[in-house]
Design a protein around this motif. Structure first.
Motif, short mmCIF file in Angstrom:
data_model
loop_
_atom_site.label_atom_id
_atom_site.label_comp_id
_atom_site.label_asym_id
_atom_site.label_seq_id
_atom_site.Cartn_x
_atom_site.Cartn_y
_atom_site.Cartn_z
N ASP A 1 0.80 -1.22 0.00
CA ASP A 1 0.00 0.00 0.00
C ASP A 1 0.83 1.28 0.00
OD1 ASP A 1 -2.39 -1.45 0.05
OD2 ASP A 1 -2.32 -1.62 2.24
N ARG A 2 2.13 1.16 0.07
CA ARG A 2 3.02 2.32 0.09
C ARG A 2 4.17 2.09 -0.89
NH1 ARG A 2 2.81 5.02 5.37
NH2 ARG A 2 1.18 4.05 6.65
N PRO A 3 4.75 3.17 -1.42
CA PRO A 3 5.87 3.01 -2.37
C PRO A 3 7.17 2.73 -1.63
CG PRO A 3 5.38 5.33 -2.08
CD PRO A 3 4.33 4.59 -1.29
N LEU A 4 7.19 1.64 -0.88
CA LEU A 4 8.36 1.22 -0.13
C LEU A 4 9.03 0.05 -0.85
CD1 LEU A 4 6.93 1.37 3.50
CD2 LEU A 4 8.65 2.90 2.51
N HIS A 5 10.34 0.04 -0.82
CA HIS A 5 11.10 -0.97 -1.53
C HIS A 5 11.86 -1.80 -0.49
CE1 HIS A 5 10.13 0.99 -5.36
NE2 HIS A 5 10.16 2.08 -4.62
N VAL A 6 11.33 -2.97 -0.20
CA VAL A 6 11.85 -3.81 0.87
C VAL A 6 12.90 -4.77 0.30
CG1 VAL A 6 11.25 -5.40 2.73
CG2 VAL A 6 9.58 -3.68 1.98
N ARG A 7 14.08 -4.77 0.92
CA ARG A 7 15.17 -5.61 0.46
C ARG A 7 15.49 -6.66 1.54
NH1 ARG A 7 13.74 -3.25 -3.32
NH2 ARG A 7 14.91 -1.96 -4.77
N GLU B 1 8.51 -10.02 -11.85
CA GLU B 1 9.89 -9.52 -11.93
C GLU B 1 9.92 -8.08 -12.42
OE1 GLU B 1 14.28 -10.97 -13.51
OE2 GLU B 1 12.46 -12.01 -14.21
N VAL B 2 10.81 -7.30 -11.81
CA VAL B 2 11.01 -5.90 -12.18
C VAL B 2 12.40 -5.78 -12.80
CG1 VAL B 2 11.18 -3.53 -11.31
CG2 VAL B 2 9.52 -5.11 -10.30
N PRO B 3 12.52 -5.25 -14.03
CA PRO B 3 13.84 -5.10 -14.65
C PRO B 3 14.76 -4.27 -13.75
CG PRO B 3 12.11 -4.72 -16.26
CD PRO B 3 11.43 -4.80 -14.92
N THR B 4 16.01 -4.72 -13.60
CA THR B 4 16.95 -4.12 -12.67
C THR B 4 18.32 -3.98 -13.31
OG1 THR B 4 15.78 -5.32 -10.92
CG2 THR B 4 17.81 -4.24 -10.29
N GLY C 1 -0.04 -5.86 -7.98
CA GLY C 1 -0.81 -4.68 -7.59
C GLY C 1 -0.15 -3.79 -6.56
N ALA C 2 1.05 -4.13 -6.12
CA ALA C 2 1.71 -3.36 -5.06
C ALA C 2 2.29 -2.05 -5.59
CB ALA C 2 2.82 -4.19 -4.42
N GLN C 3 2.34 -1.05 -4.70
CA GLN C 3 2.96 0.23 -5.06
C GLN C 3 4.48 0.14 -5.04
OE1 GLN C 3 1.52 3.86 -3.23
NE2 GLN C 3 -0.40 2.88 -2.67
N GLY C 4 5.01 -0.65 -4.11
CA GLY C 4 6.45 -0.78 -3.98
C GLY C 4 6.94 -2.11 -4.51
N THR C 5 8.13 -2.50 -4.08
CA THR C 5 8.74 -3.74 -4.57
C THR C 5 9.34 -4.52 -3.41
OG1 THR C 5 10.91 -2.72 -4.96
CG2 THR C 5 9.32 -2.67 -6.79
N VAL C 6 9.68 -5.76 -3.70
CA VAL C 6 10.50 -6.56 -2.78
C VAL C 6 11.73 -7.02 -3.56
CG1 VAL C 6 8.61 -7.32 -1.30
CG2 VAL C 6 9.19 -8.67 -3.32
N GLY C 7 12.86 -7.02 -2.89
CA GLY C 7 14.09 -7.43 -3.54
C GLY C 7 14.83 -8.44 -2.68
N PHE C 8 15.72 -9.19 -3.31
CA PHE C 8 16.47 -10.23 -2.61
C PHE C 8 17.95 -10.05 -2.91
CE2 PHE C 8 12.22 -11.66 -3.57
CZ PHE C 8 11.77 -12.09 -2.33
#
Length: 325
Positions: free
Chosen positions: A179-185, A223-226, A239-246
């Motif tokens: 729900d927020r444009p947060l990018h969790v790693r 997947e989001v191009p990186t 549907g998320a505003q932000g992303t998750v990364g590993f």
């Protein structure tokens, strides 16, 4: 001009540790009982100015200030201003635990800060307190809310996953990106704290396992191009505003695309996080022409950057707290 190592990797990213001091004692970074202070010869604002100018002459364009906890360093805004004013440097960021961010945000933004990475290893207050040995998650969350309000995008949250400590938090942390444009790693636990080997192996959680937990709750990730030189492989919950990364430094090393050099607070260049190799470059800061000497030092560091580091548990001369994030 580009700074290229012996394996064809272009080095663009700097991590500058401005202090080994920290007001937290996180289990993966800060061995119990270890307290560090700024020793004589700690990097100064003048040193940072010369170092950044030399690095920019070699095409290095991104700088992140780290620690310890960089916000305990009084001169941090001056260092940020030096980075923002350096021609060729186009990305100025900090990695912080957030505890002092509200108190200092005006001077940081006034200096030219444009991006913040926060350490947030748990949502649950008790888990967070146990992992940080006394930290209050509400204080960090307040800093994150402020960064969103100030539109310091992308706001990134770094979580080191440790089995039996905070691995039960990964779904709740991933949910912050919905729900927020947060990018969790999610960062694999590296043996950079000299923990007992058996304990480390028992607590290590592979990124694939963390991802599986998240997909079990939210379904397949998109997947989001990186940028290949980025340590994180990035995905999005539908549907998320932000992303998750590993950041799977141990199970899926990304050494072949590494673009980073580190300057420690005691004026050593560390070409690779996961080796003991360091180049003492205090001499360069004291040279009659510091920038020319630092260009020479940076070229030497690039020439000594190893093909890959060691992710095996090993007793290290320096733990993460002294190296810098």
């Amino acid at each position: 001009m580009e700074l290229v190592d012996n394996y064809g990797r272009v080095l663009r990213d700097l991590r500058i540790s401005v202090t080994p001091r920290c007001n937290y004692h996180c289990v993966y970074c800060h061995p119990l009982g270890m307290e560090m202070s700024d020793p004589p010869g700690t990097v100064t604002t003048r040193d940072v100015v010369h170092f950044l100018r030399a690095a920019a002459r070699l095409g290095m364009s991104a700088v992140r200030f780290t620690g310890g906890e960089p916000l305990v360093r009084r001169e941090l805004p001056e260092m940020i201003a030096a980075a923002a004013a350096t021609p060729g440097v186009d990305d100025v960021a900090i990695t912080t635990n957030g505890t002092l961010f509200r108190r200092r945000h005006k001077e940081l933004l006034g200096a030219g800060l444009r991006r913040v990475n926060f350490s947030l290893d748990a949502v649950d207050p008790e888990v967070f307190r146990r992992l940080t040995r006394g930290g209050e998650v509400a204080q960090v969350w307040d800093a994150i809310e402020l960064a969103l309000e100030l539109e310091l995008h992308p706001v990134k949250l770094n979580a080191v996953v440790i089995g039996g400590v905070n691995d039960g938090e990964v779904v709740r942390l991933a949910e912050l990106s919905v729900d927020r444009p947060l990018h969790v790693r999610f960062i694999e636990y590296m043996h950079l704290n000299n923990a007992p080997f058996d304990e480390y192996r028992r607590q290590f959680v592979a990124g694939a396992e963390t991802r599986a937990r998240i997909e079990e709750r939210f379904g397949p990730l998109e997947e989001v191009p990186t940028d290949p030189s980025s340590p994180a492989r990035v995905w999005r919950i539908a549907g998320a505003q932000g992303t998750v990364g590993f950041i799977n430094s141990v199970s899926e090393p990304f050494c072949s695309n590494c673009s980073r050099l580190r300057l420690t607070s005691d004026k050593k260049i560390r070409p690779c996080l996961l080796t003991e190799l360091e180049l003492d470059i205090a001499w360069a800061f004291d040279a009659p022409d510091p920038e020319a000497a630092l260009v020479e030092a940076l070229l030497a560091a690039a020439g000594k950057k190893p093909e890959k580091g060691s992710t095996l548990p090993t007793l290290r001369e320096r733990v993460m707290l002294g190296i810098g994030g």
